[in-house]
Structure formats: structure tokens, C-alpha cells
Design a protein around this motif. Structure first.
Motif, PDB file in Angstrom:
ATOM      1  N   PHE A 141       0.803  -1.221   0.000  1.00  0.00           N
ATOM      2  CA  PHE A 141       0.000   0.000   0.000  1.00  0.00           C
ATOM      3  C   PHE A 141       0.839   1.276   0.000  1.00  0.00           C
ATOM      4  CE2 PHE A 141      -3.100  -3.106   1.296  1.00  0.00           C
ATOM      5  CZ  PHE A 141      -4.301  -2.633   0.796  1.00  0.00           C
ATOM      6  N   LEU A 146       0.037   0.332  -4.636  1.00  0.00           N
ATOM      7  CA  LEU A 146      -1.016  -0.667  -4.791  1.00  0.00           C
ATOM      8  C   LEU A 146      -1.156  -1.142  -6.238  1.00  0.00           C
ATOM      9  CD1 LEU A 146      -3.097  -2.170  -3.126  1.00  0.00           C
ATOM     10  CD2 LEU A 146      -4.740  -0.341  -3.611  1.00  0.00           C
ATOM     11  N   ALA A 200      -6.279  -8.061   0.005  1.00  0.00           N
ATOM     12  CA  ALA A 200      -6.189  -6.702  -0.537  1.00  0.00           C
ATOM     13  C   ALA A 200      -7.398  -6.386  -1.411  1.00  0.00           C
ATOM     14  CB  ALA A 200      -4.898  -6.555  -1.343  1.00  0.00           C
ATOM     15  N   LYS A 203     -10.412  -5.544   0.712  1.00  0.00           N
ATOM     16  CA  LYS A 203     -10.303  -4.195   1.264  1.00  0.00           C
ATOM     17  C   LYS A 203     -10.656  -3.147   0.206  1.00  0.00           C
ATOM     18  CE  LYS A 203      -9.069  -0.990   4.228  1.00  0.00           C
ATOM     19  NZ  LYS A 203      -9.897  -0.700   5.429  1.00  0.00           N
ATOM     20  N   ILE A 204     -10.119  -3.332  -0.992  1.00  0.00           N
ATOM     21  CA  ILE A 204     -10.363  -2.372  -2.076  1.00  0.00           C
ATOM     22  C   ILE A 204     -11.835  -2.345  -2.463  1.00  0.00           C
ATOM     23  CG2 ILE A 204      -9.883  -1.881  -4.511  1.00  0.00           C
ATOM     24  CD1 ILE A 204      -7.080  -3.095  -4.038  1.00  0.00           C
ATOM     25  N   GLU A 208     -14.612   0.544  -2.769  1.00  0.00           N
ATOM     26  CA  GLU A 208     -14.972   0.966  -4.127  1.00  0.00           C
ATOM     27  C   GLU A 208     -16.451   0.754  -4.425  1.00  0.00           C
ATOM     28  OE1 GLU A 208     -13.910   2.848  -7.649  1.00  0.00           O
ATOM     29  OE2 GLU A 208     -12.704   2.486  -5.847  1.00  0.00           O
ATOM     30  N   THR A 216     -12.362   7.099  -5.302  1.00  0.00           N
ATOM     31  CA  THR A 216     -11.825   6.784  -3.974  1.00  0.00           C
ATOM     32  C   THR A 216     -10.308   6.708  -4.044  1.00  0.00           C
ATOM     33  OG1 THR A 216     -11.776   4.378  -4.261  1.00  0.00           O
ATOM     34  CG2 THR A 216     -13.886   5.374  -3.626  1.00  0.00           C
ATOM     35  N   PHE A 218      -8.667   4.171  -3.860  1.00  0.00           N
ATOM     36  CA  PHE A 218      -8.279   2.943  -4.559  1.00  0.00           C
ATOM     37  C   PHE A 218      -8.667   2.940  -6.043  1.00  0.00           C
ATOM     38  CE2 PHE A 218      -9.055   1.076  -0.172  1.00  0.00           C
ATOM     39  CZ  PHE A 218      -7.715   1.128   0.179  1.00  0.00           C
ATOM     40  N   SER A 219      -9.405   3.907  -6.519  1.00  0.00           N
ATOM     41  CA  SER A 219      -9.926   3.882  -7.888  1.00  0.00           C
ATOM     42  C   SER A 219      -8.828   3.800  -8.941  1.00  0.00           C
ATOM     43  CB  SER A 219     -10.796   5.113  -8.153  1.00  0.00           C
ATOM     44  OG  SER A 219     -11.927   5.116  -7.306  1.00  0.00           O
ATOM     45  N   SER A 221      -6.207   2.180  -8.859  1.00  0.00           N
ATOM     46  CA  SER A 221      -5.561   0.859  -8.877  1.00  0.00           C
ATOM     47  C   SER A 221      -6.485  -0.247  -9.371  1.00  0.00           C
ATOM     48  CB  SER A 221      -5.063   0.496  -7.467  1.00  0.00           C
ATOM     49  OG  SER A 221      -4.195   1.484  -6.969  1.00  0.00           O
ATOM     50  N   ILE A 222      -7.720   0.092  -9.717  1.00  0.00           N
ATOM     51  CA  ILE A 222      -8.689  -0.929 -10.116  1.00  0.00           C
ATOM     52  C   ILE A 222      -8.217  -1.721 -11.327  1.00  0.00           C
ATOM     53  CG2 ILE A 222     -11.003  -1.261 -11.084  1.00  0.00           C
ATOM     54  CD1 ILE A 222     -10.970  -0.815  -8.080  1.00  0.00           C
ATOM     55  N   CYS A 264     -14.773   2.062 -13.667  1.00  0.00           N
ATOM     56  CA  CYS A 264     -14.244   1.128 -12.660  1.00  0.00           C
ATOM     57  C   CYS A 264     -15.173  -0.053 -12.443  1.00  0.00           C
ATOM     58  CB  CYS A 264     -14.011   1.862 -11.342  1.00  0.00           C
ATOM     59  SG  CYS A 264     -12.660   3.061 -11.401  1.00  0.00           S
TER      60      CYS A 264
END
Length: 920
Positions: A141, A146, A200, A203-204, A208, A216, A218-219, A221-222, A264
Motif C-alpha cells: 500500500f 497498490l 487486498a 479491502k479495495i 470501491e 476513492t 483505490f480507484s 488501482s482498479i 471502474c
């Protein structure tokens, strides 16, 4: 220092020394170099387009240093790995690479990190109990990032590893896993890595799937998550989508830079897979109480076909699977192996044919019958998410045509006005009222093809492909086995429909009719009072019947041209015909003279249209490409060869137009040439007297030919003269000719601009290369079919002859000289000439007034022991007076033969201009 490091890295035998040097250098960078000197500024290198932008770079970015550091990650023992891991770990903490990520932009095709360690090495370190799990998550992270971490860990859940993915995992998988090209879920390393990946992902997705319109954390890294699992996740994605539509762009390509909600979630839906044991019952339970509509489930089945079986059972729609794959096959631009495996169960068409516009009528009718109009329409609406606009519109046009929602007349008007290729390809799908309507459509397609000649090479090639697909679709709809059989039937039917015009009919006191000569060429015959008139009287030019006759005459001329072109191309492509089909074609007075004047050869070996055939004995220059048993001219009971011997055939026996390569291999080439001369027979195109090119022994192991290297050519003229031979100029690949059945592309390479006139020195040809049409791999010349090789070299020779530049003689090619030599040898006895001998590329004449030498390429005359003799030819006067064994008479050959006859009887020369030159 860098020179020393570079030389050390290049010496493979000093691996241990390099590791020791790398450890010392890493320690030095961490311990002794001040923080402000770890990074340096670099200016943009303007010499290259793809170059790093200016910005701050780490000392470890220096190529020699970077290469040396990577040796620390290549530990062959656990101790070496442990030692190298901690050295690189300290480097990552010291440099804090990702904090400097904003200082530069690196061109990358994946989400690679700048850190020395990858997440795979952290997983291995955890497995070896060198670090705790928290350190792995911190690296995932924070330290590495990520996106890069998920990209690497996704490989451990992949169903199939591609070659570059195997390279990335080579140090972590067993030999058995690499050979199987799939990670083993039970292997310790893979099992450990998957656990980190799934935690992971959970969590994402927990974050999302609750997002709003704003991205977000994490977006971004989708796109690195290549696969997620479970029906629970599927329902969560659909809930998160709500009433939003799926994203079309994401289905085909998503670079990962987009962070929009639809992008996404559509990406996650496409990469969500069912777990083992999940079925329609579970789906029904999970959908209870949700607002997910039935149409959204149909769209999901289309967008993510891995759920198709479950959704088909849930909906209770027989034919949903067939319908979905029907739309994928006819609207997609690419197919992965899984889709290909499914599509071949429903259609014999190849993915390439489907992409080009071929339409499986039977599959359409089957899917439509199973689904019904309403369900098929809903499936069609869902299909827009898996295609671009043009492919979706094409599918609609095809369906409208097949369901008779449009008329052939309406399509003809639109095609003429807009030259729309999709409408053209759907034209043959409209149901017909009677069999005679197929003939009308065939003529319309041929007229469209004829009109395309006015356009440039690329558009002509594009429209020719559209016509071929339209013909294929029409052949399928009409019930013919292939386009060839449709063409033969239509050409025969075309002449039958004009039968009434072959009978004499009186118009204003003159009898008019169509006639076809011994070569198949049509003409309008006129007569009066039992006498044949030389021409139709002028007063009949506006007569209604004469105008009808003239229109039919024009169509027969076009048919003759099509027939000649078809059989010449069939000879080149080794197209096979049944003996019975050719006999039926002889009922066509236009086609019969063409068919009967050609030499045919029996081919017993089944030929696959889509594979390249190899020569078992390439060293000879000509391999045994098929089982050739006999050759000859077509007769009612079989083939009759040059000696008069009959070879009986059955109606189902396969024949093909013989190429000189076949006759050369059979040993009958010269005999057939002699037979044509002695019988005064002409062929519609150069077949027996066609130039032949044998593979050179020194080129057999090469993938390119240098036969014509160094010849200067004019690019625009070259492109123009080869376009009729199906060569296309491409901005990147230059001139290329594609053999679809053999999967071969021939390339002509020269430092030339094929699209504009050259205003500098004319470029020289470099080489001719052959590549595989599907894999683009180079093909050795020994593997090429002999006929393909010969025809490509013949085309290049044509370009050198016609589009030559500078002082290059356009008529001196070896093949042309050999062809003329053979013609002259056969013609000399006909003229009773005995004082001419042929040596090399010259005809040597012992005349009464002197001795002469005539070059068989250029036609230049020299008096032996004297100067050049200038004789100006008048080509039109030579035509028809000298026999040439093919209808496309070569004026230069006639000119040279006329000069030989003239100077062989130099005592009869009366022209004072020529006599003065001889006496001088």
C-alpha cells in the motif's frame, strides 16, 4: 566508475564478484552518500521521441548501477536471497522512490514501480519467515504502491500465463508450473501470494463498491486487479452500478488512467468470475429484494460471458447462449481463446472472416427461432455494450436484411448513393422472390466492384474485400458451397438469360444478333440480303432493339474479362474445380473457349484453404506441392495432353489451371509450348508462355530474396503498375500483396514514398520478404509454395521493367528474354528461316549484306563489326501479322520478331534509310 561497473556486469563468469560489488555499492549508497546527492536532475534527450521527461532521477536509475543492483534479487540460494533482499530493502527505504514519482513521467506499458524490490519478493521473504505480514502490506500500500503490487499478484490467479508473464514469475514457480503455463494453487508460494491478493481485493472492493461519483483512494488501482471471484461480488457490482449503463470503452480497452464510476465498475464486472459450485439457485436467492432488473442480467451475460450458463438457467431462456455468442462473433473485433473455442461450436466461419463482415445466416436463423422476436431484440440492445458503433450498426443492418425489413431495391439505392460497405455486405441476405433475382444481385455486386477502379489503392482493396464478403454471404444464403460455385453458376445463368439475343432479328431491314468468336469475345453481327455487313449501319444506332443488343454485348464483354481474370487468379491461387463443374461451364459460349484453351492438371490431394503447404524437397527449387497425375486440355471425357493421349476423368475429379511450375515439374512445359505454336492456338492470358521464376539455391534458407536488389524504380509508377496485380501500398509496410488462403504476405522493400512522386534520386529496390499473415513471423523461401514465389517475383520483374529509372533497360529481365527466345525458336521454322541462331540474350543473323545481332530484351540491332542500326517500329502494323500464343499481345515481342525476319532477308530490304546504315 560506470565503465568498470558495465564491464563487470557483462562478465557472466564473475557472478559472485558482481554480487559482492553490488552489496558494497548498495551499502555505500545507503551509508555514505548524502541525501541531497542521491538524486540528480536530467535534461530531456531530444534525439528520441520516447525518452524520459526532464526531472529528478535516482543514482540507481543509471543503467549500469540498476543492472548491478538487480543481481541482488537473483539469489540462487536462500542465503543469497536473504542477503540481497535486505540490501535492496534498505535502498528502497533510503531513496523513498515513490515520493519522487511526481518529478518525472516514465513511459510504461504496465503499472511498474521504481522500487528495487517487487511485491513478489516480499511474499517470498514472508514465506521464508524473514519479515512479518504487516511489512508485506506496508510495501503493497505504501513503499511499492497498490497498482504495481496488484498487477504482479494478479498473475498468481491467472488461468493462463503468457510468455512475458512466465518470465516475471520464473524465479517463483516450479518447472512443472511454467511448463503448464499456470500457477498451481496448492504450491506454497502461490498459496501465500493469493492470500495477500484476496485480502487486498476485499479491502479495495469494500471501499470501491460504496463509492459515489467521486473517485476513492483505490480507484486508480482498479485496472491492476485482473480477476475477482464470487457471486456475492457480482451482485455487489450490479447494485453499485444501479441505473448507470455499462461502459463500452472499458470492454475493449482501458488504460487504467480513468477513475470514473462507470469505468471502474464495468471493469470489475468484466473481470468477475463465478466460484466453483455457484449456480442459478444461488443467483436467484441473492437477487431477491434487489432492484437489479432482468435487462441488466442480460447485459451482464453479454458483457461477462463467464456468467452466461448461470444466467441462461436463471432466466429460463433457451438459446440465450447461442444468441450471445452470435452477437459476440458478429460484433467483436477480437476473441480470446475461450470465446474462440465457443464460437467454433456454432459456425464454420473463422474469426477473421467474421471481422471482415461474413455473416452466418444459419446461425442467425437458429438463434432468432429459439429466442423469438422480443427476446432477440432485447439481446440486440444489450449487445451495444460489447461493440463500437459501427459494428453494432452492421449487426442491425444484417438482421434487417435477413428478416426482410428492407428491400433489395432500397439497399441498391443507398449503396449507390453512399457506397456503404456494411449495406453492401447485407445486400445478399435479403430473401429473394425467385431464383432469377440472385442473378440480378450478382450483376449489381460486379458493377460495384467495377466502379471501385476510380478510387485509390487502399479504397479499392477495402471495397474489393467488402464485395468478396457480400459474395460469401450471398453464396451461403443461396445454398452454394462457396463463392467459386456461386460465380460459376451465375456466369452460366447470365449467358442463358441472353440466349434470345443470339438469334437473328430484323430491325429496319437489317438482321442483328450477338455472336461469340472462337476466343469467347462477343460482337454484334449485322447482315442484309444474306450478306454480312462490316458494321452496323449508322441509322440503327438509336434503334430500340439495337440499344438492347448493345447493352447485352457490353455485359458479355465484362463477363469475358471477369472469366479470364477469375481463371488467371485461380491458377495463381491453385483454386480447384470439379471436372463436372468445368463441363457445365462449357455450356456458356463466353466461358467455354477460355476453359478449353487452358491446360488443366489433375490434383488428387485435398487442399486446405487456410494453411500454407510446405515443399518436401526444397533443394531442387520446386517441391511436390500436390499429387499431380496428368495434364491436358479439357475434353468431354477427360483431359487430352499435348501428344493426343486421353486421360479419362470422373465428374468428381478435381482439376486446377496448370501453372508453368506444374508443367516444369511434370516435364511437359516445352512440349505444350510447341503444341500451341504448331496448332496456332492462343490462350486468353499467359499460361503456358508465362514467365517462371525458380528459387535460387543460395536463397532457400533466407526469408528474403535479393533477386532484384539494386534496380532503381519510380515509386509512383511502381505502385500504379502493381495495383492491378493486387498489391497495396501501406504507409508503414510499403507495397504488400496478401495470399489469404496460404496466410502469406509478400513485401517489397525500398527506401521510397509510395504515395507521392519522388523529387530526389530514384530509390533502389532492396529485397522482397515473406511473412506469415497471422503471426507476422518471417517465412523461409524454401517453405513458400513454388507458385506463390514465382508470381511474386514475376510482379517485381514487371515493376522493374515498367517503372525503371535512369538508364536501366526495361526489357532485359531474364524471364522476359527466355519467354521471347522460346517464341522465336518456334516461329523461325514457320518463316522458313535457317540463318538465325540464338545465343544467350541475342539473336545472331547471318545475312546477305552483313551479320547482325539483335538483343532479345531491348530489340537493339548491331551490325557485327559495325555500329548500331536504328529501325523505328510501328507497333500497330505488327499486331495480328505475327502469331503470339496469348491474346494480350506484347508489342515488343512482335517488334523483335519482325526485325529478325527483316534482317534474315536483308537482301530484300528496300528502305534507303536502313540500307544507308548497313552500307556505312
Amino acid at each position: 566508475m560506470l565503465t568498470i561497473l558495465d564491464s563487470m556486469y557483462g562478465n557472466e563468469e564473475e557472478r559472485q564478484w558482481r554480487r559482492k560489488a553490488a552489496l558494497e555499492l548498495a551499502a555505500c549508497l545507503v551509508r555514505d552518500v548524502p541525501e541531497k546527492e542521491l538524486w540528480y536532475e536530467k535534461e530531456k534527450d531530444t534525439r528520441f521521441y520516447y525518452a524520459y521527461d526532464p526531472g529528478m532521477y535516482a543514482l540507481t536509475d543509471i543503467p549500469a548501477v540498476s543492472a548491478l543492483m538487480r543481481t541482488l534479487a537473483e539469489g540462487k540460494t536462500q542465503e543469497e536471497f536473504r542477503e540481497g533482499f535486505f540490501a535492496l530493502y534498505r535502498l528502497d527505504r533510503r531513496f523513498q522512490y515513490n515520493e519522487h514519482r511526481g518529478n518525472q513521467r516514465m513511459y510504461s506499458y504496465n503499472n511498474s514501480s521504481r522500487t528495487q524490490l517487487t511485491i513478489l519478493e516480499y511474499v517470498k521473504a514472508f514465506q521464508m519467515e524473514m519479515i512479518p505480514a504487516d511489512t508485506v502490506y506496508q510495501a503493497m500500500f505504501e513503499t511499492i504502491g497498490l497498482a504495481s503490487s496488484m498487477e504482479s499478484l494478479s498473475l498468481l490467479v491467472a488461468e493462463h500465463l503468457r510468455p512475458f508473464e512466465k518470465n516475471r514469475l520464473g524465479a517463483y514457480l516450479t518447472a512443472a508450473e511454467l511448463e503448464a503455463e499456470r500457477p498451481d494453487p496448492e504450491s506454497p508460494f502461490v498459496k501465500t501470494g493469493r492470500e495477500f491478493f484476496f485480502r487486498a481485493v476485499d479491502k479495495i472492493l469494500d471501499v470501491e463498491l460504496k463509492r459515489g461519483d467521486l473517485p476513492t483512494v483505490f480507484s486508480g488501482s482498479i485496472s491492476s486487479i485482473k480477476r475477482i471471484f464470487g457471486m456475492d461480488r457480482l451482485i455487489g457490482i450490479l447494485k453499485a452500478l444501479g441505473n448507470d449503463t455499462l461502459d463500452r470503452t472499458t470492454y475493449y480497452y482501458w488504460s487504467g488512467t480513468g477513475t470514473g464510476k462507470r469505468e471502474c465498475l464495468s471493469y470489475l464486472l468484466q473481470n468477475c468470475w463465478p466460484l466453483e459450485g455457484e449456480d442459478a439457485g444461488k443467483l436467484r436467492e441473492l437477487l431477491k429484494g434487489t432492484r437489479i432488473k432482468e435487462q441488466k442480467m442480460i447485459e451482464t451475460a453479454m458483457y461477462a460471458p463467464q456468467w452466461l450458463d448461470i444466467i441462461e438457467e436463471y432466466l429460463g431462456w433457451p438459446g440465450l447462449k447461442s444468441g450471445c455468442y452470435y452477437f459476440m462473433a458478429h460484433m467483436n473485433e477480437r476473441f480470446d481463446d475461450r470465446k474462440k473455442a465457443m464460437i467454433v461450436r456454432f459456425t464454420p466461419l473463422t474469426p477473421e472472416e467474421l471481422n471482415n463482415g461474413a455473416f452466418d445466416v444459419n446461425w442467425f436463423e437458429e438463434a432468432y427461432a429459439l429466442l423469438g422476436e422480443e427476446r432477440f431484440g432485447r439481446l440486440y440492445d444489450a449487445a451495444k455494450y460489447i461493440s463500437d458503433g459501427s459494428k453494432h450498426a452492421r449487426a442491425r443492418k444484417y438482421a434487417d436484411a435477413a428478416l426482410h425489413r428492407v428491400t433489395a431495391e432500397k439497399l441498391e439505392a443507398e449503396i449507390k448513393a453512399k457506397r456503404n460497405k456494411d449495406l453492401l455486405m447485407s445486400y445478399g441476405l435479403v430473401p429473394v422472390k425467385g431464383q432469377e433475382e440472385w442473378l440480378k444481385r450478382y450483376e449489381f455486386l460486379q458493377q460495384f466492384l467495377k466502379e471501385s477502379r476510380q478510387f485509390g489503392a487502399q479504397r479499392r482493396a477495402s471495397e474489393a474485400l467488402a464485395v468478396s464478403m457480400a459474395m460469401k454471404n450471398m453464396a451461403t444464403k443461396a445454398g452454394f458451397a462457396d463463392v467459386t460455385r456461386l460465380t460459376l453458376a451465375m456466369e452460366t445463368q447470365l449467358v442463358k438469360s441472353y440466349a434470345v439475343f443470339f438469334e437473328k432479328k430484323e430491325a429496319e431491314g437489317v438482321s442483328l444478333s450477338l455472336s461469340v468468336d472462337e476466343y469467347g469475345r462477343a460482337s454484334i453481327a449485322a447482315g442484309k440480303d444474306g450478306k454480312t455487313l462490316k458494321a452496323v449501319p449508322a441509322r440503327l444506332k438509336k434503334n430500340e432493339y439495337y440499344l438492347q443488343l448493345k447493352e447485352v454485348y457490353t455485359k458479355l464483354k465484362e463477363q469475358y474479362s471477369r472469366t479470364v481474370k477469375m481463371f488467371e487468379q485461380a491458377m495463381e491461387e491453385r483454386e480447384r474445380y470439379r471436372f463436372g463443374e468445368l463441363l457445365e461451364l462449357c455450356g456458356n459460349p463466353v466461358a467455354e473457349p477460355v476453359v478449353r484453351s487452358l491446360v488443366w492438371i489433375v490434383d488428387k490431394q485435398p487442399v486446405s484453404g487456410g494453411s500454407r503447404r510446405e515443399n518436401p524437397s526444397p533443394a531442387s527449387g520446386f517441391g511436390q506441392e500436390s499429387q499431380l497425375t496428368a495434364s491436358g486440355f479439357l475434353r468431354e471425357n477427360g483431359l487430352q495432353d499435348h501428344s493426343g493421349r486421353m486421360v479419362p476423368l470422373d465428374a468428381g475429379d478435381y482439376l486446377r489451371a496448370a501453372h508453368p511450375a506444374d508443367l516444369y515439374q511434370e516435364g511437359s512445359w516445352t512440349a505444350y509450348q510447341k503444341f500451341l505454336f504448331e496448332g496456332g492456338k492462343k490462350q486468353p492470358f499467359k499460361q503456358v508462355f508465362r514467365e517462371l521464376y525458380v528459387k535460387l539455391p543460395e536463397e532457400l534458407e533466407r526469408t528474403h530474396s535479393l533477386m532484384f536488389a539494386g534496380n532503381q524504380i519510380q515509386p509512383s509508377k511502381t505502385a500504379a503498375c502493381l495495383k492491378a496485380r493486387r498489391w497495396v501500398a501501406d504507409y508503414e509496410e510499403g507495397l504488400q500483396k496478401i495470399y489469404y488462403k496460404d496466410n502469406i504476405i509478400a513485401h517489397i522493400y525500398a527506401q521510397a514514398d509510395w504515395f507521392s512522386p519522388s523529387d530526389v534520386e530514384a530509390p533502389a529496390l532492396e529485397w522482397v520478404e515473406f511473412t506469415d499473415r497471422k503471426t507476422f513471423e518471417e517465412i523461409k523461401i524454401e517453405k513458400l509454395p513454388d507458385i506463390v514465389y514465382s508470381e511474386v517475383m514475376r510482379d517485381v520483374d514487371l515493376a522493374v521493367s515498367v517503372a525503371h529509372a535512369g538508364g536501366v533497360d526495361p526489357e532485359t529481365s531474364h524471364s522476359t528474354v527466355e519467354m521471347r527466345r522460346a517464341i522465336i525458336e518456334f516461329n523461325l521454322p514457320l518463316f522458313g528461316i535457317t540463318n538465325v541462331t540464338l545465343e544467350g540474350s541475342h539473336a545472331l543473323i547471318a545475312g546477305k549484306r552483313g551479320s547482325y545481332s539483335i538483343h532479345l530484351g531491348s530489340g537493339v540491332i548491331h551490325q557485327q563489326g559495325g555500329h548500331q542500326i536504328n529501325v523505328l517500329p510501328v507497333h500497330s502494323q505488327s499486331r495480328g501479322k505475327l502469331f503470339l500464343p496469348f491474346l494480350d499481345e506484347d508489342p515488343k515481342t512482335a517488334e523483335i520478331m519482325s526485325k529478325i525476319v527483316l534482317f534474315a532477308q536483308d537482301n530484300k530490304i528496300k528502305d534507303p534509310y536502313i540500307l544507308d546504315q548497313i552500307k556505312a
